[in-house]
Design an enzyme around this catalytic site. Sequence first.
Site, PDB file in Angstrom:
ATOM      1  N   LYS A  82      29.805 -11.067  20.908  1.00 47.66           N
ATOM      2  CA  LYS A  82      29.722 -10.245  19.818  1.00 47.66           C
ATOM      3  C   LYS A  82      30.581 -10.905  18.404  1.00 47.66           C
ATOM      4  CE  LYS A  82      28.565  -5.839  22.063  1.00 47.66           C
ATOM      5  NZ  LYS A  82      29.044  -4.401  22.454  1.00 47.66           N
TER       6      LYS A  82
ATOM      7  N   LYS B 212      10.711 -13.805  26.287  1.00 46.16           N
ATOM      8  CA  LYS B 212      11.081 -12.299  26.663  1.00 46.16           C
ATOM      9  C   LYS B 212      10.988 -11.318  25.410  1.00 46.16           C
ATOM     10  CE  LYS B 212      15.322  -9.885  27.686  1.00 46.16           C
ATOM     11  NZ  LYS B 212      15.846  -9.043  26.593  1.00 46.16           N
TER      12      LYS B 212
ATOM     13  N   LYS C 168      14.116  -7.374  20.371  1.00 49.29           N
ATOM     14  CA  LYS C 168      13.742  -7.069  18.927  1.00 49.29           C
ATOM     15  C   LYS C 168      14.300  -8.126  18.067  1.00 49.29           C
ATOM     16  CE  LYS C 168      18.011  -4.069  19.012  1.00 49.29           C
ATOM     17  NZ  LYS C 168      18.323  -3.828  20.624  1.00 49.29           N
TER      18      LYS C 168
HETATM   19  P1  ADP Z   1      16.848  -6.377  22.836  1.00 49.53           P
HETATM   20  O1  ADP Z   1      16.587  -7.610  23.650  1.00 49.53           O
HETATM   21  O2  ADP Z   1      15.535  -5.928  22.262  1.00 49.53           O
HETATM   22  O3  ADP Z   1      17.833  -6.206  21.966  1.00 49.53           O
HETATM   23  P2  ADP Z   1      18.438  -4.682  24.315  1.00 49.53           P
HETATM   24  O4  ADP Z   1      19.149  -5.809  24.834  1.00 49.53           O
HETATM   25  O5  ADP Z   1      18.638  -3.362  23.382  1.00 49.53           O
HETATM   26  O6  ADP Z   1      16.849  -5.096  23.892  1.00 49.53           O
HETATM   27  O7  ADP Z   1      17.751  -3.873  25.833  1.00 49.53           O
HETATM   28  C1  ADP Z   1      18.049  -2.361  26.152  1.00 49.53           C
HETATM   29  C2  ADP Z   1      17.354  -2.377  27.400  1.00 49.53           C
HETATM   30  O8  ADP Z   1      16.315  -2.811  27.829  1.00 49.53           O
HETATM   31  C3  ADP Z   1      18.244  -3.467  28.584  1.00 49.53           C
HETATM   32  O9  ADP Z   1      18.390  -2.601  29.857  1.00 49.53           O
HETATM   33  C4  ADP Z   1      17.371  -4.490  28.867  1.00 49.53           C
HETATM   34  O10 ADP Z   1      17.564  -5.054  30.012  1.00 49.53           O
HETATM   35  C5  ADP Z   1      15.985  -3.749  28.408  1.00 49.53           C
HETATM   36  N1  ADP Z   1      14.910  -4.745  28.159  1.00 49.53           N
HETATM   37  C6  ADP Z   1      15.141  -5.519  26.990  1.00 49.53           C
HETATM   38  N2  ADP Z   1      14.105  -6.317  26.592  1.00 49.53           N
HETATM   39  C7  ADP Z   1      13.460  -6.368  27.808  1.00 49.53           C
HETATM   40  C8  ADP Z   1      12.211  -7.000  28.333  1.00 49.53           C
HETATM   41  N3  ADP Z   1      11.503  -7.791  27.496  1.00 49.53           N
HETATM   42  N4  ADP Z   1      11.924  -6.684  29.597  1.00 49.53           N
HETATM   43  C9  ADP Z   1      12.492  -5.870  30.459  1.00 49.53           C
HETATM   44  N5  ADP Z   1      13.626  -5.254  29.961  1.00 49.53           N
HETATM   45  C10 ADP Z   1      14.016  -5.469  29.019  1.00 49.53           C
END
Ligand code: ADP
Length: 321
Positions: free
Chosen positions: A110, A189, A192
């Site tokens: 972070k 993948k 956001k």
């Molecule tokens: P982002 O990558 O959009 O920032 P986060 O890290 O906030 O997403 O992820 C929140 C939750 O959603 C986590 O438990 C993560 O494993 C799941 N997650 C995020 N993106 C995916 C994806 N493309 N496929 C499966 N699970 C996902």
Amino acid sequence: MRVLTGIQSSGALHIGNYFGAIKPMLELQESSDLFIFIANYHALTSLKDSKALKQNTLEAAKIFLSLGIDPQKSTFWLQSDVKEVLELYWILSAYTPMGLLERAHSYKDKVAKGIPANHALFSYPVLMAADILLYDIDTVPVGKDQIQHIEIARDIAQKFNNDHGEIFKLPQFKVDESVATVPGTNGEKMSKSYGNTIDLFTTQKRLKKQIGKIVTDSTPLEEPKEYEGCNLYKICELFMDEDELKNLRQRYKNGGEGYGHFKADLSSKIWDYFEEAREKKAYFDEHEDEVMDILSYGAKKAKKIASKKIETIRKCVGILE
Ligand code: ADP
Ligand code: TRP
């Protein structure tokens, strides 16, 4: 079995979040004693805009209720409504060797991303340990990035137990390997941070636009197409049943239709899939008082357990009451 999960509200959710994290959580709600809270104290480590924090917190509550968290089946509350967690956080801090936190990679990551290195960010895992240990949790379902935090919670619990007996249950983490990574519109993948998402609560127009961005090959409209390895097909698999997929595969093979047709179908499929959630969300947007009531009902349930546990802990360490 008691299962706990903490949600950091991070704004708009996408279908990757839904299939990767939320849907498995809704399944857990049916099979275990689910404790689920919005980690707004944790959010403060990186969000210093009071209006935004308040808004995100309420939005997260509305979203999770809309998607199916049932306050009768689960204990659903706001972290800041059960202050015992902060007292436990401090007490646990006294049992946390500096080295344990210095090794935490999430802190380093972070800071590397530009989040200011403040003390709350550094001691984040101790508050997370308090979240878990306060409620005698058996299992914490996590993504791989959170495993180390659960290990830290176990280490802290063990240190405390060494001095005071079996006070804390040692939590297990559970990583669901069966959950596949949802691809984004560009095939990477979905995330956001990559700008390749298909969002859950959006307008139909925007949804169509996001689906329009799904990258496909350039096979001409009239020719047969390959569904294997096709990014669009992979996303369709999340929303269609076997019969619908069979039909879609046939359409790929037949040719005579372009990817635009498949995208239009996917778009209306996704729109319908989240229709109920969208309606509930619109309802909660109009009835925020009800959301607050639900949260305080959950906080009462959580507090009952927390206040008993913290009494035991105060006694252990010698806090005079
Ligand atoms: P982002 O990558 O959009 O920032 P986060 O890290 O906030 O997403 O992820 C929140 C939750 O959603 C986590 O438990 C993560 O494993 C799941 N997650 C995020 N993106 C995916 C994806 N493309 N496929 C499966 N699970 C996902
Ligand atoms: N750190 C978690 C995340 O970023 C959120 C969280 C806070 C949590 N406390 C928790 C998760 C306790 C599980 C258990 O996703």
